[in-house]
Write a protein that holds these residues in place. Sequence first.
Motif, PDB file in Angstrom:
ATOM      1  N   MET A   1      -5.490  14.419   6.015  1.00  0.00           N
ATOM      2  CA  MET A   1      -4.364  14.658   5.121  1.00  0.00           C
ATOM      3  C   MET A   1      -3.810  13.338   4.582  1.00  0.00           C
ATOM      4  O   MET A   1      -3.597  13.182   3.373  1.00  0.00           O
TER       5      MET A   1
ATOM      6  N   VAL B   1     -10.224   0.869   4.921  1.00  0.00           N
ATOM      7  CA  VAL B   1      -8.942   1.579   5.045  1.00  0.00           C
ATOM      8  C   VAL B   1      -9.168   3.088   5.051  1.00  0.00           C
ATOM      9  O   VAL B   1      -8.600   3.809   5.877  1.00  0.00           O
ATOM     10  N   LEU B   2     -10.011   3.594   4.142  1.00  0.00           N
ATOM     11  CA  LEU B   2     -10.248   5.044   4.125  1.00  0.00           C
ATOM     12  C   LEU B   2     -10.934   5.518   5.403  1.00  0.00           C
ATOM     13  O   LEU B   2     -10.642   6.599   5.918  1.00  0.00           O
TER      14      LEU B   2
ATOM     15  N   PRO C   1      -3.735   2.578  -4.115  1.00  0.00           N
ATOM     16  CA  PRO C   1      -3.344   1.235  -3.678  1.00  0.00           C
ATOM     17  C   PRO C   1      -4.270   0.150  -4.225  1.00  0.00           C
ATOM     18  O   PRO C   1      -5.491   0.288  -4.172  1.00  0.00           O
TER      19      PRO C   1
ATOM     20  N   ILE D   1      -5.106  -2.619  -3.075  1.00  0.00           N
ATOM     21  CA  ILE D   1      -6.016  -3.266  -2.117  1.00  0.00           C
ATOM     22  C   ILE D   1      -7.316  -2.495  -1.931  1.00  0.00           C
ATOM     23  O   ILE D   1      -8.248  -3.006  -1.335  1.00  0.00           O
ATOM     24  N   PHE D   2      -7.397  -1.230  -2.437  1.00  0.00           N
ATOM     25  CA  PHE D   2      -8.617  -0.448  -2.234  1.00  0.00           C
ATOM     26  C   PHE D   2      -9.772  -0.940  -3.110  1.00  0.00           C
ATOM     27  O   PHE D   2     -10.928  -0.587  -2.867  1.00  0.00           O
TER      28      PHE D   2
ATOM     29  N   ILE E   1     -10.656   4.095   8.400  1.00  0.00           N
ATOM     30  CA  ILE E   1      -9.655   4.055   9.470  1.00  0.00           C
ATOM     31  C   ILE E   1      -8.681   5.212   9.337  1.00  0.00           C
ATOM     32  O   ILE E   1      -8.319   5.871  10.316  1.00  0.00           O
ATOM     33  N   MET E   2      -8.241   5.489   8.099  1.00  0.00           N
ATOM     34  CA  MET E   2      -7.317   6.616   7.905  1.00  0.00           C
ATOM     35  C   MET E   2      -7.964   7.929   8.333  1.00  0.00           C
ATOM     36  O   MET E   2      -7.385   8.699   9.098  1.00  0.00           O
TER      37      MET E   2
ATOM     38  N   ARG F   1      -0.008   5.811  -7.297  1.00  0.00           N
ATOM     39  CA  ARG F   1      -1.097   4.930  -7.702  1.00  0.00           C
ATOM     40  C   ARG F   1      -2.063   4.777  -6.543  1.00  0.00           C
ATOM     41  O   ARG F   1      -1.644   4.708  -5.390  1.00  0.00           O
TER      42      ARG F   1
ATOM     43  N   ALA G   1      -3.337   9.229   0.315  1.00  0.00           N
ATOM     44  CA  ALA G   1      -3.460   7.815  -0.054  1.00  0.00           C
ATOM     45  C   ALA G   1      -4.268   7.618  -1.332  1.00  0.00           C
ATOM     46  O   ALA G   1      -4.041   6.658  -2.070  1.00  0.00           O
TER      47      ALA G   1
ATOM     48  N   MET H   1       0.827  -1.196   0.000  1.00  0.00           N
ATOM     49  CA  MET H   1       0.000   0.000   0.000  1.00  0.00           C
ATOM     50  C   MET H   1       0.871   1.261   0.000  1.00  0.00           C
ATOM     51  O   MET H   1       0.659   2.176  -0.810  1.00  0.00           O
TER      52      MET H   1
ATOM     53  N   ILE I   1       1.195   4.158  -2.933  1.00  0.00           N
ATOM     54  CA  ILE I   1       0.996   5.589  -2.657  1.00  0.00           C
ATOM     55  C   ILE I   1       2.228   6.383  -3.089  1.00  0.00           C
ATOM     56  O   ILE I   1       2.107   7.453  -3.682  1.00  0.00           O
TER      57      ILE I   1
END
Lengths: 202, 202, 202
Positions: free
Chosen positions: C135, C38-39, A145, A147-148, C41-42, A143, C140, A135, A139
Amino acid sequence: MELVSVFRVIDLLGVLCNAIIGGSIARTLKFDPVGFAVLAIMSALAGGMLRDILLAAGPPVALIDPAYLITALAGAAFVFVLHVEGRPWRWALAAMDAVCLGAWAATGTVKALGLGHGPLTAIMLGLITAVGGGMLRDIAIGRVPAIFGGNTLYATAALLASLAVLATPAELRPTVGMIIATVVGAAITLLARWRRWQLPQP
Amino acid sequence: MELVSVFRVIDLLGVLCNAIIGGSIARTLKFDPVGFAVLAIMSALAGGMLRDILLAAGPPVALIDPAYLITALAGAAFVFVLHVEGRPWRWALAAMDAVCLGAWAATGTVKALGLGHGPLTAIMLGLITAVGGGMLRDIAIGRVPAIFGGNTLYATAALLASLAVLATPAELRPTVGMIIATVVGAAITLLARWRRWQLPQP
Amino acid sequence: MELVSVFRVIDLLGVLCNAIIGGSIARTLKFDPVGFAVLAIMSALAGGMLRDILLAAGPPVALIDPAYLITALAGAAFVFVLHVEGRPWRWALAAMDAVCLGAWAATGTVKALGLGHGPLTAIMLGLITAVGGGMLRDIAIGRVPAIFGGNTLYATAALLASLAVLATPAELRPTVGMIIATVVGAAITLLARWRRWQLPQP
């Protein structure tokens, strides 16, 4: 060979394999040797480094144990010098990658449990170990990631590998658990790649 | 002036210089003051912060010692208010940048060795200190980091500066080693920039 | 309800709200459930994690306390399953977001002061807690972070919330200071959004 050594070998095989993947991406982007080295290190070591930073239990093992950096740089150098291509090579790489995905998820989970953390924390750290490096590499080169979305159950395989460790009785985790997790992770990754399985989108 | 103070001055000059570089990029991207501050802090402090996070020896010095943040913000404010341009200015900035590249590589290497780490770890941390901040800044604004390719031996100069520290006898490292590394790093960076040297691509 | 519990509730409301914002972005990008998670959590946890990593005072609380991960994943799941849209929904989300922006800035500032750090360090950590997650999420997904420019005083509101904590007498900081900071942060964020205030560009 002791079991600890077996896992170190699997771990370093994973490092080599992911370094080669990182180096291959550096090649397609026409990077110079520094770019090869950085992408290889990110792909191969950044997930474990992030895990160790988050666990706050001393400097990342990938930075302390020279075998990790040397293996990652060897992988980068290999791809820089030799231009291997073709289907058999890509499948060999995918297979190695699948094996170490589960092994890495298991390593992260076992390490977090060993430090006294709960199951949810342990799963998170297993996932970060397994997919964090790729990941961060994606980044770094701008690109989104893989896995998204639109990929083939990579994070899902790591999640199931991590759950397999948790399902194993505590005293068998660093041995049987690691083996089951590695098999589970590899099987799902390869099946998903072969059958082009994907997660649903909303 | 004590030698420790000399290095602090070089270190902070590097912070100022890299903050100005970060601020200049914020200007070309038409960022607001927050963008200027963040890019200046990333360029000037993120490499050292990443080093300190990885070394796991307490909070990053750039966060604890107010001189670092104040210097970085001063650099950002300077570029925000004044619009300096032209060849002499760019060369002055490049020269300052070259000087602190070697100094930062040396700082990272010396710090890692001082904490008992091996040579490979020390080189890695020297490189991260020297080029990590610029790399993170480039990633933050969606650019492929300059050090990945097509640039002029920036990481190579840092690597040689770090090796120069390692080649220095241990007891002379924080003094003579730092000086040699700074000279080596600056000389290679400026030579490479002047002669447009680049690393080979695969 | 004790005051500590009140802040935990505000904190977790902020996590939920930012997870929903992260999930909504994942939806517009057509990510799969992993991307949503993931987004979320980020957006919701990465700022606090970065704060805790930089403070070097043990593993991030967002990783240890399961309530944080569960809340963030619940927010992601909510947006994945339900497709809520429209002006009232966006305003409710913006209001919640504004409330927790100030609260997070205060949390970071109070935590840093409590560990004995100086005011500048405390402000930095307040800002990182409040805007760091958004940010990192923007980076990401390959967007230039919104706080870099053209947005509406988001970082400025966090800065003033952090300053409000510092202006409060030390013994009242974890109570009155937190409340004032939350009100200040929310008021400025919402005013700026409503009036489309922006910072000047150079």
